[in-house]
Design an enzyme around this catalytic site. Structure first.
Site, short mmCIF file in Angstrom:
data_model
loop_
_atom_site.label_atom_id
_atom_site.label_comp_id
_atom_site.label_asym_id
_atom_site.label_seq_id
_atom_site.Cartn_x
_atom_site.Cartn_y
_atom_site.Cartn_z
N ARG A 165 0.84 -1.22 0.00
CA ARG A 165 0.00 0.00 0.00
C ARG A 165 0.86 1.26 0.00
NH1 ARG A 165 -4.47 0.69 4.60
NH2 ARG A 165 -2.65 1.24 5.85
N LYS A 201 -2.56 7.10 1.21
CA LYS A 201 -2.40 7.41 2.64
C LYS A 201 -1.34 8.51 2.73
CE LYS A 201 -2.19 5.01 7.10
NZ LYS A 201 -3.36 5.60 7.75
N1 PXG Z 1 -9.28 4.82 6.93
C1 PXG Z 1 -8.39 5.77 7.22
C2 PXG Z 1 -8.63 7.14 6.73
C3 PXG Z 1 -7.24 5.47 7.96
O1 PXG Z 1 -6.34 6.40 8.24
C4 PXG Z 1 -8.03 3.17 8.12
C5 PXG Z 1 -9.12 3.55 7.36
C6 PXG Z 1 -7.86 1.74 8.53
O2 PXG Z 1 -6.83 1.13 7.78
P1 PXG Z 1 -5.89 -0.02 8.36
O3 PXG Z 1 -4.92 -0.29 7.26
O4 PXG Z 1 -5.21 0.53 9.60
O5 PXG Z 1 -6.75 -1.17 8.66
C7 PXG Z 1 -7.05 4.14 8.42
C8 PXG Z 1 -5.86 3.79 9.23
C9 PXG Z 1 -4.01 6.51 14.46
C10 PXG Z 1 -4.05 5.42 13.46
O6 PXG Z 1 -2.93 6.71 15.05
C11 PXG Z 1 -4.82 5.57 12.31
C12 PXG Z 1 -4.83 4.55 11.36
C13 PXG Z 1 -4.09 3.42 11.57
C14 PXG Z 1 -3.33 3.30 12.72
C15 PXG Z 1 -3.31 4.31 13.68
O7 PXG Z 1 -5.03 7.17 14.67
N2 PXG Z 1 -5.61 4.73 10.25
#
Ligand code: PXG
Length: 293
Positions: free
Chosen positions: A54, A153
């Site tokens: 990703r 991202k």
């Molecule tokens: N949508 C968005 C906009 C994100 O930033 C997810 C979905 C979930 O994706 P994953 O790959 O983690 O299953 C994310 C991920 C934090 C934090 O510190 C945020 C994320 C991941 C880890 C920590 O708030 N966002």
């Protein structure tokens, strides 16, 4: 006193206090860069392969050439965990555009910056996993795919941060974001799923979402193992509110049930059976040794 955290920065492990990025780095000046949030469980880096894939996709979409190979970054992550004696951690992996001029031009930045932070993770309170979480629907829509694809991202998270502020103001931990056409997209840092009559559905990429690694794990591995169908399709808020269950997925959250959206209780107002089964299956897989592929 615990030893100071070590950060992997552009090829070397340095003390946290020494781990600095230039004010001329376009990551700082323009939010020009991309990142991953990854988790290690008992020394294994959960879905490392999917996270690197990703990140490489995000980098390609902003035309940033990673300064290291995937193998080198994987080693940097393991070295950072080892240097800090961490087996359970949150890992932040970042590519910045690098140091350049004060103009926007990204290709005048000769070398991207790279860093890896491994630290303790901030989790949702344990009781929310039992009782379910209250969320709101943000007034602010998710940025449209045509403007800045949420599948990237990127280091520019202001769209999410402004929605997160709405959540904070409402005294809840997450906000569901709709896209500009009113379809459910995702949360500020989690993906959204709904369950109706035993079937799971979740917004597709076209809704304007980050394709979460945890989302992929639920769709492609956990749900099929439990014999539950998952469908990607567009849906609007009324359908979400009428669901039997709603749950969120993310690296930090793992899988967490939603008990209430704004003033509407979801289903019975507690964590439903499908969500509970998925949470157990997730735990089981992690305890058996988190998959790294
Ligand atoms: N949508 C968005 C906009 C994100 O930033 C997810 C979905 C979930 O994706 P994953 O790959 O983690 O299953 C994310 C991920 C934090 C934090 O510190 C945020 C994320 C991941 C880890 C920590 O708030 N966002």
């Amino acid at each position: 006193m615990t030893a100071m955290l070590k950060i992997w920065l552009d090829g070397a492990l340095v003390a946290k206090d020494e781990a600095k990025v230039s004010v001329y780095d376009h990551g700082v000046l323009y939010g020009d860069g991309c990142f991953e949030g990854i988790r290690a469980y008992n020394g294994r880096v959960f879905k490392l392969g999917a996270h690197l894939d990703r990140l490489w996709c995000s980098a390609a979409k902003i035309r940033l050439t990673p300064p290291y190979s995937k193998e080198a970054i994987a080693k940097a992550i393991r070295d950072t965990l080892d240097a800090n004696g961490l087996r359970n951690a949150y890992i932040r992996l970042v590519f910045t555009r690098g140091i350049g001029t004060l103009g926007l031009h990204p290709f005048r930045c000769p070398k991207p910056g790279t860093f890896v932070i491994a630290d303790r993770i901030q989790l949702y309170p344990e009781e929310l996993y039992e009782k379910g979480m209250k969320v709101i629907v943000a007034q602010r829509p998710r940025i449209p795919v045509a403007c800045l694809d949420p599948a990237i991202k990127s280091l520019n998270y202001l769209n999410n941060i402004l929605a997160k502020i709405e959540a904070i103001d409402a005294d809840v931990l997450e906000a569901i974001m709709l896209n500009v056409d009113g379809f459910v997209a995702e949360c500020t840092g989690d993906n959204v799923f709904a369950v109706k009559n035993g079937e799971i559905f979740t917004p597709p990429a076209e809704a304007g979402i980050l394709r979460g690694v945890t989302r992929g794990f639920v769709m492609n591995e956990l749900a099929p193992a439990l014999g539950i169908r998952v469908k990607e399709r567009m849906f609007r808020l009324p359908e979400l509110l009428a669901a039997d269950e709603v749950f969120l997925t993310g690296t930090a959250a793992e899988i967490i049930g939603v008990s209430q959206v704004d003033d509407h209780a979801i289903g019975s107002g507690s964590v439903g059976p499908v969500t509970t089964k998925l949470m157990h299956e997730f735990r089981k897989r992690i305890e058996a040794g988190a998959p790294e592929d």
